[in-house]
Design an enzyme around this catalytic site. Sequence first.
Site, mmCIF file in Angstrom:
data_model
loop_
_atom_site.group_PDB
_atom_site.id
_atom_site.type_symbol
_atom_site.label_atom_id
_atom_site.label_comp_id
_atom_site.label_asym_id
_atom_site.label_seq_id
_atom_site.Cartn_x
_atom_site.Cartn_y
_atom_site.Cartn_z
ATOM 1 N N CYS A 164 -0.318 -3.274 -0.432
ATOM 2 C CA CYS A 164 -0.367 -2.691 0.913
ATOM 3 C C CYS A 164 -1.047 -1.328 0.884
ATOM 4 C CB CYS A 164 1.034 -2.465 1.495
ATOM 5 S SG CYS A 164 2.186 -3.795 1.262
ATOM 6 N N ASP A 165 -0.711 -0.506 -0.097
ATOM 7 C CA ASP A 165 -1.111 0.916 -0.061
ATOM 8 C C ASP A 165 -2.143 1.310 -1.113
ATOM 9 O OD1 ASP A 165 0.703 1.261 2.003
ATOM 10 O OD2 ASP A 165 2.354 1.666 0.637
ATOM 11 N N CYS A 183 4.655 -0.962 -2.628
ATOM 12 C CA CYS A 183 3.771 -2.113 -2.442
ATOM 13 C C CYS A 183 2.320 -1.745 -2.746
ATOM 14 C CB CYS A 183 3.901 -2.618 -1.001
ATOM 15 S SG CYS A 183 2.754 -3.949 -0.640
#
Length: 298
Positions: free
Chosen positions: A129-130, A126
């Site tokens: 997200c990261d 992701c």
Amino acid sequence: MYDIIIVGAGPAGLTAAIYARRANKKVLVLEANTYGGQIINTKSIENYPANPGISGFDFATKLYNQTKDLGAEIKFEKVINISETEVTTTKETYKTKTIILATGADNRKLKLENEEKLTGKGISYCATCDGAFYKNKVVAVQGGGNTAVEDAIYLSDIAETVYLIHRRDSFKAEEILLDQLKEKQNVKILLNTTVTKLNGENKLESIEITNNKETKTLNIDGLFIAIGQVPETENFKKIININEQGYVIANEDCKTNIKNIFVAGDNRTKNLRQLVTATSDGAVAATEAIKYISENKE
Ligand code: NAP
């Protein structure tokens, strides 16, 4: 006894719950992880009607709140088994007249040694997200679809260099994304190439990549794997007909081989898996379940 139990609180499941509640049905939604499904990882939704640019998180949260406000019960419990009249989670067994399977899909894995061990330690599925962990670092994305190209575009604004690695000689992503990709000077595209090894003990240090001429090592800080999804249908296959790829076999009416069990969203056999088709399935599956209940009163 519930009228409808919906397995999965992604866009398909929550939309089904909205339709079911508006028909005054007693509804329980069961979710193993968090609400929202895959869309929660999308930075900006550009192709859903009427709200261009909304983030996946905001979209999912609005949908979740709308569902709750309409009176659907939502429990965060993992479903481990279903029968025609019961849904069993790791905590409890619930009785129901109908079931809607809206479990969506999970990230496909490269199935390489160290992949699981290094997930969260340099390997991610992701980018939104990261991605922030890789400011001014070197990252790679593997994949050739919309997700991989979107991830590469997104990461190019954060990382110093982004390698986009794809196993074929052309991408299957939409033209509009490929045009945006061309503008990104720090994205290096490696075609006909696959990741063949993941190196590192406590964190990812490098990857081995192989094309039709050679195998070499690429030193990177992060690898984003974006090679599609696999449907989450394992727990239903004892009673529900599923195809070779694991998708629940159903037409546009969302009916499965069992008359009171319906399917909605990315876990169904279909040609187009998008947010708009997931919500559409949710509406159809709920409507069919409501119809089943009214036609099968005791
Ligand atoms: P996808 O379209 O299924 O693409 C997966 C990519 O990964 C393909 O290029 C595939 O290669 C490659 N791949 C699969 N298995 C592999 C393996 N073992 N090793 C190396 N490469 C592998 O998946 P997606 O990009 O996640 O998209 C999923 C769905 O969501 C699609 O319908 C997509 O349109 C939709 N989506 C839409 C948007 C948007 O509209 N903005 C954004 C994201 C996703 P091949 O090309 O060889 O098959």
